[in-house]
Write an enzyme that holds these catalytic residues in place. Structure first.
Site, PDB file in Angstrom:
ATOM      1  N   LEU A 145      -7.659 155.291   2.979  1.00  0.00           N
ATOM      2  CA  LEU A 145      -7.494 155.915   1.285  1.00  0.00           C
ATOM      3  C   LEU A 145      -7.807 154.504   0.228  1.00  0.00           C
ATOM      4  O   LEU A 145      -6.838 153.279   0.690  1.00  0.00           O
ATOM      5  CB  LEU A 145      -7.333 156.945   1.045  1.00  0.00           C
ATOM      6  CG  LEU A 145      -6.002 156.836   0.672  1.00  0.00           C
ATOM      7  CD1 LEU A 145      -5.313 156.387  -0.917  1.00  0.00           C
ATOM      8  CD2 LEU A 145      -5.996 158.703   0.524  1.00  0.00           C
ATOM      9  N   ARG A 146      -8.641 153.996  -0.298  1.00  0.00           N
ATOM     10  CA  ARG A 146      -9.031 153.651  -1.823  1.00  0.00           C
ATOM     11  C   ARG A 146      -7.916 153.765  -3.392  1.00  0.00           C
ATOM     12  O   ARG A 146      -9.141 155.352  -2.781  1.00  0.00           O
ATOM     13  CB  ARG A 146     -10.081 153.102  -1.455  1.00  0.00           C
ATOM     14  CG  ARG A 146     -10.489 151.786  -0.754  1.00  0.00           C
ATOM     15  CD  ARG A 146     -11.768 151.862  -0.727  1.00  0.00           C
ATOM     16  NE  ARG A 146     -12.672 152.404  -0.708  1.00  0.00           N
ATOM     17  CZ  ARG A 146     -13.838 152.450  -0.647  1.00  0.00           C
ATOM     18  NH1 ARG A 146     -14.731 151.712  -1.343  1.00  0.00           N
ATOM     19  NH2 ARG A 146     -14.669 153.469  -0.225  1.00  0.00           N
TER      20      ARG A 146
ATOM     21  N   LYS B 201      -4.528 149.251  11.553  1.00  0.00           N
ATOM     22  CA  LYS B 201      -4.259 149.768   9.667  1.00  0.00           C
ATOM     23  C   LYS B 201      -3.862 148.183   9.254  1.00  0.00           C
ATOM     24  O   LYS B 201      -4.625 147.841   8.033  1.00  0.00           O
ATOM     25  CB  LYS B 201      -2.575 150.167   9.720  1.00  0.00           C
ATOM     26  CG  LYS B 201      -2.859 150.554   8.348  1.00  0.00           C
ATOM     27  CD  LYS B 201      -3.877 150.635   6.960  1.00  0.00           C
ATOM     28  CE  LYS B 201      -3.373 150.621   5.721  1.00  0.00           C
ATOM     29  NZ  LYS B 201      -3.733 151.145   4.577  1.00  0.00           N
TER      30      LYS B 201
ATOM     31  N   ASN C 113      -6.971 145.730   7.015  1.00  0.00           N
ATOM     32  CA  ASN C 113      -6.972 145.281   5.153  1.00  0.00           C
ATOM     33  C   ASN C 113      -6.827 143.575   5.671  1.00  0.00           C
ATOM     34  O   ASN C 113      -7.451 143.493   4.839  1.00  0.00           O
ATOM     35  CB  ASN C 113      -5.307 145.341   5.231  1.00  0.00           C
ATOM     36  CG  ASN C 113      -5.494 147.231   4.114  1.00  0.00           C
ATOM     37  OD1 ASN C 113      -6.343 147.828   4.022  1.00  0.00           O
ATOM     38  ND2 ASN C 113      -4.564 147.988   4.173  1.00  0.00           N
TER      39      ASN C 113
ATOM     40  N   LEU D   5     -17.982 142.117  -0.226  1.00  0.00           N
ATOM     41  CA  LEU D   5     -19.044 140.629  -0.161  1.00  0.00           C
ATOM     42  C   LEU D   5     -19.538 140.323  -1.962  1.00  0.00           C
ATOM     43  O   LEU D   5     -20.417 139.615  -2.218  1.00  0.00           O
ATOM     44  CB  LEU D   5     -19.903 140.354   0.687  1.00  0.00           C
ATOM     45  CG  LEU D   5     -19.998 140.787   1.732  1.00  0.00           C
ATOM     46  CD1 LEU D   5     -21.325 140.647   2.756  1.00  0.00           C
ATOM     47  CD2 LEU D   5     -18.722 139.689   2.543  1.00  0.00           C
TER      48      LEU D   5
ATOM     49  N   CYS E 284      -1.896 146.634  -1.825  1.00  0.00           N
ATOM     50  CA  CYS E 284      -2.021 146.833  -0.359  1.00  0.00           C
ATOM     51  C   CYS E 284      -2.733 145.347   0.292  1.00  0.00           C
ATOM     52  O   CYS E 284      -2.094 144.885   1.319  1.00  0.00           O
ATOM     53  CB  CYS E 284      -2.835 147.982   0.082  1.00  0.00           C
ATOM     54  SG  CYS E 284      -2.165 149.196  -1.169  1.00  0.00           S
TER      55      CYS E 284
ATOM     56  N   LYS F  92      -8.051 146.561  -9.827  1.00  0.00           N
ATOM     57  CA  LYS F  92      -9.687 146.716  -9.923  1.00  0.00           C
ATOM     58  C   LYS F  92     -10.119 148.332 -10.288  1.00  0.00           C
ATOM     59  O   LYS F  92      -9.448 148.833 -11.469  1.00  0.00           O
ATOM     60  CB  LYS F  92      -9.466 147.103  -8.809  1.00  0.00           C
ATOM     61  CG  LYS F  92      -9.152 148.748  -8.092  1.00  0.00           C
ATOM     62  CD  LYS F  92      -9.965 148.996  -6.654  1.00  0.00           C
ATOM     63  CE  LYS F  92      -9.268 150.231  -6.442  1.00  0.00           C
ATOM     64  NZ  LYS F  92      -9.944 150.557  -4.722  1.00  0.00           N
TER      65      LYS F  92
HETATM   66  C1  UGA Z   1      -7.266 149.017   0.594  1.00  0.00           C
HETATM   67  C2  UGA Z   1      -8.537 149.055   1.517  1.00  0.00           C
HETATM   68  O1  UGA Z   1      -9.471 148.825   0.762  1.00  0.00           O
HETATM   69  C3  UGA Z   1      -8.266 150.532   1.643  1.00  0.00           C
HETATM   70  O2  UGA Z   1      -8.693 150.972   2.938  1.00  0.00           O
HETATM   71  C4  UGA Z   1      -6.140 150.525   2.308  1.00  0.00           C
HETATM   72  O3  UGA Z   1      -6.325 152.124   2.814  1.00  0.00           O
HETATM   73  C5  UGA Z   1      -5.152 151.102   0.737  1.00  0.00           C
HETATM   74  O4  UGA Z   1      -5.870 149.301   0.434  1.00  0.00           O
HETATM   75  C6  UGA Z   1      -4.259 150.834   1.301  1.00  0.00           C
HETATM   76  O5  UGA Z   1      -4.121 149.848   2.404  1.00  0.00           O
HETATM   77  O6  UGA Z   1      -3.563 151.736   1.231  1.00  0.00           O
HETATM   78  P1  UGA Z   1      -7.204 149.167  -2.442  1.00  0.00           P
HETATM   79  O7  UGA Z   1      -6.299 148.519  -2.762  1.00  0.00           O
HETATM   80  O8  UGA Z   1      -6.852 150.901  -3.346  1.00  0.00           O
HETATM   81  O9  UGA Z   1      -7.974 149.401  -0.632  1.00  0.00           O
HETATM   82  O10 UGA Z   1      -8.425 148.467  -2.878  1.00  0.00           O
HETATM   83  P2  UGA Z   1      -9.927 147.909  -2.825  1.00  0.00           P
HETATM   84  O11 UGA Z   1     -10.736 148.512  -3.114  1.00  0.00           O
HETATM   85  O12 UGA Z   1      -9.801 147.386  -1.357  1.00  0.00           O
HETATM   86  O13 UGA Z   1      -9.602 146.812  -3.778  1.00  0.00           O
HETATM   87  C7  UGA Z   1      -8.275 145.129  -3.145  1.00  0.00           C
HETATM   88  C8  UGA Z   1      -9.001 144.208  -4.145  1.00  0.00           C
HETATM   89  O14 UGA Z   1      -9.813 143.597  -3.374  1.00  0.00           O
HETATM   90  C9  UGA Z   1      -9.418 144.901  -5.281  1.00  0.00           C
HETATM   91  O15 UGA Z   1      -8.445 143.613  -6.320  1.00  0.00           O
HETATM   92  C10 UGA Z   1     -10.808 143.757  -5.486  1.00  0.00           C
HETATM   93  O16 UGA Z   1     -11.269 144.227  -7.073  1.00  0.00           O
HETATM   94  C11 UGA Z   1     -10.802 143.052  -4.211  1.00  0.00           C
HETATM   95  N1  UGA Z   1     -11.410 143.121  -3.965  1.00  0.00           N
HETATM   96  C12 UGA Z   1     -12.835 144.113  -3.505  1.00  0.00           C
HETATM   97  C13 UGA Z   1     -12.364 141.713  -4.543  1.00  0.00           C
HETATM   98  O17 UGA Z   1     -12.366 140.970  -5.014  1.00  0.00           O
HETATM   99  N2  UGA Z   1     -14.274 141.579  -3.730  1.00  0.00           N
HETATM  100  C14 UGA Z   1     -14.901 142.652  -2.902  1.00  0.00           C
HETATM  101  O18 UGA Z   1     -16.051 143.024  -2.694  1.00  0.00           O
HETATM  102  C15 UGA Z   1     -14.229 144.503  -2.286  1.00  0.00           C
END
Ligand code: UGA
Length: 430
Positions: free
Chosen positions: A151-152, A202, A206, A248, A258, A318
């Site tokens: 989950l996010r 997992k 990530n 992307l 995470c 985010k």
């Molecule tokens: C992430 C994973 O997406 C989940 O699947 C996982 O369960 C979780 O870690 C975990 O291990 O518990 P999360 O950390 O909530 O989830 O957030 P994300 O939506 O994945 O974003 C992570 C970071 O990447 C944020 O800083 C976001 O802004 C950045 N991001 C994301 C980008 O810079 N570009 C993108 O295209 C997507």
């Protein structure tokens, strides 16, 4: 069939899992050591901001209880999910002390066949360690399962109840069947595998997502030099099903509780097994560099215009979360504070958490984005909150001292902003 489930740990994963499993009809007991947290949860007050989760708790409260009493929760349950934190140590390896403590406490309490499920992100091999540890205290039959969570934050309920897949690492038939039964109402592919592979899935997931982000950030940096548009490049490659359009979005690098921890974790696991994960070391390096590039842009603009007031939109790592752990925004602000600039900042929900992380030096926490932009020499958008892209930018330009807009999340169209009279710079935009 309705199961009796205990969840140890009420962080993002534990709490969402507990409430969502209750919504599927199971009888859930959530355990946490922190008294205040448990008392608040008993009154329906959540320790985190997660859209919809409080309403879900209200709706399914008859299926869920909260307690500090781990032994009682374990003895009343058939399945025990461990969802405690696994933070990074100073040397970037994974701190398993909470897992070890929870496992020991559970083991001491076992009195009949139960399944102990690891939901936390744990190094490969932890499941086997769990089995050995439990055997020290309990001689009866039990199963250990790895059931990682994907989950996010910000979309936790949907991700839990409508996942792309469910991964179950279990090494006996009884545990497989009970785990499948728990999730029988969820229609998603269910991957049954051994414990070690489940644990690695997992980290690999990530790590792959973080790699996608660092890849597109590198493409963005080339776009800046070539006068090409990274949004179009991302769209152009994203339609290829083998690549996929998600993750992307170029920007200021990934943050949160995470990705930074898990990518370091996988590098550390690899090192421990005498393998250098070259690609992931580069992913980390690119991610760090992305923030540096953004700060450099701010510095060079302020130097040029002899300004010193920076408006920062966003503190959370985010959108849709109040979480500021490893938030690029916090790192950027700290750096700007060290240089001596005046910071005016706004975030819809993360201000209280950010105040705990930031020095109260040359910084004004504002009530809305307009107030933050007042008299600023540059506006730096660092969190992708949807409300920022809907602002009245004519008004914003009027109240700023200089109309410099640095868009760290590519939320605006460069041409539109230029027409409004902004000096606009995105990440890899033409
Ligand atoms: C992430 C994973 O997406 C989940 O699947 C996982 O369960 C979780 O870690 C975990 O291990 O518990 P999360 O950390 O909530 O989830 O957030 P994300 O939506 O994945 O974003 C992570 C970071 O990447 C944020 O800083 C976001 O802004 C950045 N991001 C994301 C980008 O810079 N570009 C993108 O295209 C997507």
């Amino acid at each position: 069939m309705r199961k009796k489930i205990a969840i140890i740990g009420t962080g993002y994963v534990g709490l969402t899992a507990g409430i969502c499993l209750a919504s599927l009809g199971h009888q859930v007991i959530c355990v946490d050591k922190i008294k205040n947290k448990i008392n608040n949860l008993k009154n329906g007050i959540l320790p985190i901001y997660e859209p919809g989760l409080d309403q879900y708790l209200k709706k399914y409260k008859t299926n869920i209880e909260f307690t500090q009493n781990l032994p009682k929760a374990v003895s009343k349950s058939e399945i025990i999910f461990i969802a405690v934190g696994t933070p990074s140590k100073k040397d970037k390896s994974i701190d398993l002390s909470y897992i070890k403590q929870a496992t020991k406490e559970i083991a001491k309490q076992l009195n009949a066949y139960k399944i102990i499920v690891n939901k936390s992100t744990v190094p490969v091999g932890t499941g086997n360690w769990t089995k050995k540890e439990i055997k020290k205290y309990y001689k009866g039959d039990f199963s250990v399962v790895s059931n990682p969570e994907f989950l996010r934050e910000g979309s936790a309920i949907k991700d839990f109840l409508e996942p792309d897949r469910i991964v179950i690492g279990a090494e006996d038939k009884k545990a497989h069947e009970i785990m499948l039964d728990i999730y029988s109402k969820i229609h998603a592919p269910k991957i049954i595998t051994d414990i070690k592979s489940a644990e690695l899935i997992k980290y690999a997931a990530n790590a792959f997502l973080a790699t996608k982000i660092s890849f597109i950030n590198e493409i963005a940096n080339i776009c800046d030099r070539l006068d090409a548009d990274v949004q179009k490049v991302a769209q152009g490659i994203g339609y290829d099903k083998r690549i996929g359009k998600y993750f992307l979005n170029a920007g200021i690098g990934y943050g949160g509780s995470c990705f930074p921890k898990d990518i370091d974790g996988l590098v550390s696991i690899s090192n421990k097994h005498k393998y250098t994960f070259k690609l992931l070391n580069a992913v980390i390096e690119v991610n760090k560099n992305q923030q540096k590039i953004f700060i450099k842009k701010i510095n060079s603009i302020l130097k040029k215009i002899k300004g010193n007031t920076v408006c920062v939109w966003g503190l959370a790592f985010k959108a849709n979360t109040d979480d500021v752990r490893k938030s690029p925004s916090i790192e950027i602000i700290k750096n700007l504070q060290r240089t001596g600039y005046k910071i005016r900042v706004y975030d819809p929900v993360a201000t209280a958490n950010a105040k705990k992380e930031l020095l109260n030096k040359n910084i004004t926490f504002c009530k809305n984005p307009y107030e933050a932009a007042k008299n600023a020499d540059i506006l730096a958008l660092v969190t992708d909150w949807p409300e920022f892209s809907k602002m009245d930018m004519i008004k914003v330009k009027k109240i700023m001292h200089h109309p410099y807009l640095l868009d760290g999340r590519n939320q605006f169209e460069p041409e539109e902003m230029k027409k409004l009279g902004f000096y606009y710079e995105g990440i890899g935009r033409k």
